[in-house]
Write an enzyme that holds these catalytic residues in place. Structure first.
Site: not given
Ligand code: NDP
Length: 447
Positions: A15, A35, A43, A48, A51, A99, A177, A181, A198, A262, A436, A441
């Site tokens: 993107s 690329e 995305c 996105c 998904k 694209y 996220y 999802e 965790r 993450g 309404h 609302e």
């Molecule tokens: P997130 O950052 O949303 O969540 C990561 C999760 O994994 C948290 O619950 C975290 O726990 C846990 N975690 C992190 N490290 C470990 C580990 N080593 N072992 C076990 N659990 C762990 O990551 P996602 O992968 O879901 O998404 C990545 C990013 O992509 C998002 O932050 C978002 O910015 C983007 N995204 C956006 C979407 C949208 O706009 N709808 C959809 C999908 C992705 P803890 O809370 O304890 O840190």
């Protein structure tokens, strides 16, 4: 200016990179973009877009169930995963070619291959040497995989769109996220879902009441949660995997394990250290507010900089970079009040401060909530309540945060985010006549 092959070389056609390349070319720059996978990036290709199509597909499970209460005899519906998967993948292929076409129309040269920096102006792209005045790193991020024995037995969001068949049961690691999802998606398709977290909380960063509501509704829908359980090791079994966790409880058996823990930045193997581009402890490329790295002519935008990992933010960063560096129209991205959504079942959407953030920062806040069952859910006899929350600064009456869980939350939030970003007061929201009957609302009727 030295005689370079290109004015701008972009690494990564996701993107942020694509937007930067097209805008820079529009400003008259000679641009190439490399690329190594598919044009479109996370995305469009494995994030996105596919998904959201799966979210739509999944929601039919409830719509078909509810249809009966609205007088429709629909028989016993069956779900065919390969049909949805293949339709989604063809849509992704269509977007990928659009694209690519758009880059061509903008006179951006697309080079399929991996680009590695050799010095501040020279790159190796699949064995070919090219030079450029400015370089933009837009290589995004990748799904994290835990560093434990047997980790290779799990899959990530890269693979999940291509499954041959749906698992009967799945463990999804993470509580963010992607985990929420896909928990919704798989659960609606009839897969038994367990979320393995965790810590003791899901969707960190979102307003507490929304997180609690999603947890509650997810449980009612049949999703299991196992909190405070990190990975110990993962074993392959005849039918899938056995996950040994750190909470001393029984290991978890599942057909499939999906990591959603993450997305670390893709900054390795690009030659960044060779040329002196600084990265932080997480591997994110360090940039200033103009997206400039520690090397003068090299910039970075999007997930690789780990500022806000959202597509529209990467697009803005790419656009600001191109206008500023090639268009003579400098501007910077405003990171304040970025709305976001989680396409869970039901979805969550949010903008501005959570209630606890506002209490910490502002002291006196006024909070308005509406906790209701959407009309459609009432007739469908679906016991699922929406929750709307407005957080206001008590001193100024300004709405500083808005948080929604319920049907169409993201669609409603986009308009509401304009109000919050514009600094409107609660009184100004109240001065607007309601439409309404709608769910939205509630936003102008909260007392
Ligand atoms: P997130 O950052 O949303 O969540 C990561 C999760 O994994 C948290 O619950 C975290 O726990 C846990 N975690 C992190 N490290 C470990 C580990 N080593 N072992 C076990 N659990 C762990 O990551 P996602 O992968 O879901 O998404 C990545 C990013 O992509 C998002 O932050 C978002 O910015 C983007 N995204 C956006 C979407 C949208 O706009 N709808 C959809 C999908 C992705 P803890 O809370 O304890 O840190």
């Amino acid at each position: 200016m030295a005689d370079y092959d290109y004015d701008l070389f972009v690494i990564g056609a996701g993107s942020g990179g694509v937007r930067a390349a097209r805008i820079a070319a529009g400003h008259g720059a000679r641009v190439a973009i490399a690329e190594e996978h598919q044009v479109g990036g996370t995305c469009v290709i494995r994030g996105c877009v596919p998904k959201k199509l799966l979210v739509y597909g999944a929601h039919f499970a409830e719509d078909l169930e509810d249809a009966r209460r609205f007088g429709w005899e629909v028989g016993e519906p069956t779900f065919n995963w390969p049909t949805l998967r293949d339709n989604v993948l063809s849509e992704v292929a269509r977007l990928n070619s659009i694209y690519t076409q758009n880059l061509g129309n903008a006179k951006v040269e697309v080079i399929l291959g991996r680009a590695v920096l050799l010095d501040a102006h020279t790159l190796d792209v699949g064995g070919r040497k090219v030079t450029a005045d400015k370089i933009l790193i837009a290589t995004g991020a990748r799904p994290a995989v835990p560093d434990v024995p047997g980790a290779e037995h799990g899959i990530t969001s890269n693979e999940v769109f291509h499954l041959d068949h749906l698992p009967k049961n799945i463990v999804i690691a993470g509580g963010g996220y992607i985990a929420n999802e896909f928990a919704g998606i798989f659960n609606e398709f009839g897969t038994k879902v367990t979320l393995l977290l965790r810590g003791d909380t899901l969707l960190r960063g979102y307003d507490q009441s929304l997180r609690e509501r999603l947890h509650l509704i997810s449980q009612v829908k049949g999703i299991n949660f196992r909190f405070n359980a990190g990975f110990e090791r993962i074993e392959k079994t005849e039918t899938g995997v056995r996950i040994h966790v750190t909470d001393k409880g029984d290991p978890l058996d599942a057909d499939m394990l999906l990591y959603a823990i993450g997305r670390p930045p893709n900054s390795e193997g690009l030659g960044l250290d060779t040329v002196g581009v600084k990265v932080d402890q997480l591997g994110a490329v360090v940039v200033d507010e103009n997206s400039r790295t520690s090397v003068d002519n090299i910039y970075a935008v999007g997930d690789v900089t780990n500022r806000v990992q959202l597509t529209p933010v990467a697009i803005r960063e790419g656009h600001a970079f191109a206008d500023s560096v090639f268009g003579g129209k400098p501007w910077t991205v405003d990171y304040d009040c970025i709305p976001s959504a989680v396409f869970s079942h039901p979805p969550i959407a949010s903008v501005g401060m959570t209630e606890s953030e506002a209490r910490n920062k502002l002291g006196q806040v006024k909070v308005y909530t509406s906790d209701f069952r959407a009309m459609k859910n009432v007739l469908a006899d679906r016991n699922e309540r929406a929750l709307y929350k407005l957080v206001c600064d008590a001193a100024t009456d300004r709405v500083v945060g808005a948080h929604i869980i319920g049907p169409d939350a993201a669609e409603i939030m986009q308009a509401l985010a304009i109000c919050v970003k514009a600094g409107l007061t609660k009184q100004q929201l109240d001065a607007t006549v309601a439409i309404h009957p709608t769910m939205a609302e509630e936003l102008v009727l909260m007392k």
